[in-house]
Design a protein around this motif. Structure first.
Motif, PDB file in Angstrom:
ATOM      1  N   LYS A   1     -32.585   5.576  44.990  1.00 20.23           N
ATOM      2  CA  LYS A   1     -31.125   5.571  45.091  1.00 20.23           C
ATOM      3  C   LYS A   1     -30.515   6.163  43.822  1.00 20.23           C
ATOM      4  O   LYS A   1     -31.091   6.053  42.745  1.00 20.23           O
ATOM      5  N   ASN A   2     -29.336   6.781  43.962  1.00 23.41           N
ATOM      6  CA  ASN A   2     -28.705   7.425  42.824  1.00 23.41           C
ATOM      7  C   ASN A   2     -28.392   6.421  41.717  1.00 23.41           C
ATOM      8  O   ASN A   2     -27.966   5.305  41.965  1.00 23.41           O
ATOM      9  N   VAL A   3     -28.630   6.867  40.455  1.00 26.49           N
ATOM     10  CA  VAL A   3     -28.460   5.975  39.304  1.00 26.49           C
ATOM     11  C   VAL A   3     -27.007   5.534  39.177  1.00 26.49           C
ATOM     12  O   VAL A   3     -26.729   4.353  38.937  1.00 26.49           O
ATOM     13  N   TYR A   4     -26.073   6.456  39.346  1.00 28.10           N
ATOM     14  CA  TYR A   4     -24.662   6.121  39.189  1.00 28.10           C
ATOM     15  C   TYR A   4     -24.182   5.191  40.306  1.00 28.10           C
ATOM     16  O   TYR A   4     -23.485   4.211  40.054  1.00 28.10           O
ATOM     17  N   GLU A   5     -24.558   5.508  41.532  1.00 26.30           N
ATOM     18  CA  GLU A   5     -24.101   4.704  42.666  1.00 26.30           C
ATOM     19  C   GLU A   5     -24.705   3.311  42.668  1.00 26.30           C
ATOM     20  O   GLU A   5     -24.089   2.367  43.166  1.00 26.30           O
ATOM     21  N   SER A   6     -25.916   3.162  42.139  1.00 24.71           N
ATOM     22  CA  SER A   6     -26.567   1.846  42.119  1.00 24.71           C
ATOM     23  C   SER A   6     -26.254   1.051  40.853  1.00 24.71           C
ATOM     24  O   SER A   6     -26.673  -0.098  40.726  1.00 24.71           O
ATOM     25  N   SER A   8     -24.270  -1.183  38.080  1.00 24.52           N
ATOM     26  CA  SER A   8     -23.311  -2.284  38.165  1.00 24.52           C
ATOM     27  C   SER A   8     -21.953  -1.836  37.644  1.00 24.52           C
ATOM     28  O   SER A   8     -21.829  -0.796  36.985  1.00 24.52           O
ATOM     29  N   TRP A   9     -20.933  -2.653  37.899  1.00 19.46           N
ATOM     30  CA  TRP A   9     -19.605  -2.288  37.437  1.00 19.46           C
ATOM     31  C   TRP A   9     -19.546  -2.250  35.917  1.00 19.46           C
ATOM     32  O   TRP A   9     -18.825  -1.437  35.330  1.00 19.46           O
ATOM     33  N   TRP A  10     -20.337  -3.106  35.268  1.00 10.99           N
ATOM     34  CA  TRP A  10     -20.374  -3.122  33.813  1.00 10.99           C
ATOM     35  C   TRP A  10     -20.994  -1.821  33.278  1.00 10.99           C
ATOM     36  O   TRP A  10     -20.512  -1.243  32.299  1.00 10.99           O
ATOM     37  N   SER A  11     -22.051  -1.390  33.941  1.00 16.67           N
ATOM     38  CA  SER A  11     -22.706  -0.139  33.543  1.00 16.67           C
ATOM     39  C   SER A  11     -21.795   1.059  33.768  1.00 16.67           C
ATOM     40  O   SER A  11     -21.746   1.979  32.938  1.00 16.67           O
ATOM     41  N   GLN A  12     -21.063   1.067  34.864  1.00 14.80           N
ATOM     42  CA  GLN A  12     -20.137   2.169  35.128  1.00 14.80           C
ATOM     43  C   GLN A  12     -18.952   2.143  34.175  1.00 14.80           C
ATOM     44  O   GLN A  12     -18.450   3.196  33.769  1.00 14.80           O
ATOM     45  N   LEU A  13     -18.521   0.939  33.806  1.00 13.04           N
ATOM     46  CA  LEU A  13     -17.370   0.828  32.912  1.00 13.04           C
ATOM     47  C   LEU A  13     -17.671   1.420  31.543  1.00 13.04           C
ATOM     48  O   LEU A  13     -16.843   2.128  30.961  1.00 13.04           O
TER      49      LEU A  13
END
Length: 311
Positions: A1-6, A8-13
């Motif tokens: 699965k794609n790293v960005y899509e998988s 967490s919200w904390w990681s994306q933030l």
């Protein structure tokens, strides 16, 4: 699965999903194309997914244009395909711009606090925390604003390139376009559209910044601020004139670029004939002449751009 899509919200933030590729780049000193396999393109950014969504919107645009008796617009179809993410980026930018004015106001409150001996220490600490938090949120908002704008720009570029390519395969003889024009549409024009996404929001947020700044300045300086407002209003017609002149230069520059690319493609496509006929020097002079003419147009365009920035 794609790293960005998988992620967490904390990681994306905090963009922590980028850490693996940054560690590889730090270890090797330079990233290669093969290294990007570790962070593949998200599904929503792939050309296949984007063209499916765009094609649905384009079919609706064709129906609406027939009903309203108007020409279908590709930009309108692209807008309705991508407007949600782009409007979200604008909302983030609005938060950033509003927080820009927290710092000066808190600084003013800190000066008043320092001049008031009986003021509570906790009040001073709360002001310090407020300015710290506002700067942190501002930084995050600005990074996510550019990230979202660059993603939208990438999607616009993918849609434009794919659409132009598909159209070039089915274009009729009376609609013939030169290879130079098609190449420019897929490279230069598509790239310009991608770069535009970062600055389009300035149409509205520049006015927000100006009005809020004028409001706070009026509270501190009074009617004297209107001298600066007059200068801004006087410069608007001049800036508009320069912008129209730049558009004219840009059109002439693109025409020169189309001619040069067309001749380059002809030379590369018929290299055997040119070699057999010993036409290297005439064609070389022709290509160099077209390039020099293009550079003259580019020089005037950059001069006008510098003047526009100085204004």
């Amino acid at each position: 699965k794609n790293v960005y899509e998988s992620a967490s919200w904390w990681s994306q933030l905090f963009f922590r999903w980028l850490s693996p590729i940054l560690e590889i780049g730090n270890a090797k000193g330079q990233l290669n194309v093969e290294d990007l396999v570790d962070i593949p393109l998200p599904t929503s950014d792939s050309a296949t997914f984007l063209m499916k969504e765009y094609q649905k919107r384009w079919e609706k645009e064709l129906l609406e244009s027939e009903e309203n008796d108007r020409d279908p617009q590709i930009l309108r179809a692209i807008w309705y395909t991508l407007y949600r993410d782009y409007c979200f980026a604008g909302f983030i930018k609005l938060i950033h711009d509003l927080l820009q004015f927290v710092g000066p106001q808190v600084l003013h409150a800190l000066i008043v606090f320092m001049r008031t001996p009986e003021a509570s220490v906790w009040y001073g600490l709360s002001l310090t925390v407020a300015v710290t938090l506002s700067q942190m949120v501002m930084s995050l908002c600005l990074r996510h604003y550019f990230f979202q704008c660059y993603r939208v720009g990438l999607r616009v570029r993918s849609i434009v390139i794919t659409t132009v390519y598909k159209k070039s395969l089915t274009v009729s003889n009376h609609q013939h376009r030169s290879r130079g024009e098609i190449t420019n549409l897929m490279s230069v024009d598509a790239q310009r559209l991608q770069e535009t996404t970062t600055y389009l929001h300035s149409i509205w947020f520049s006015f927000v910044q100006i009005f809020i700044a004028l409001f706070f300045l009026y509270r501190e300086l009074g009617v004297s601020i209107f001298a600066g407002v007059v200068v801004i209003l006087v410069s608007i017609p001049l800036t508009g004139t320069i912008a129209r002149f730049m558009a004219k230069l840009q059109k002439a520059l693109m025409k020169c670029k189309d001619e040069r690319i067309e001749v380059n493609n002809e030379v590369l496509g018929n290299m055997k004939v040119i070699k057999l006929q010993a036409w290297e020097k005439p064609y070389s002079r022709k290509v160099i002449g077209l390039r020099e003419r293009e550079l003259v147009k580019l020089c005037w365009y950059m001069v006008a751009k510098i003047v526009n920035v100085l204004m």
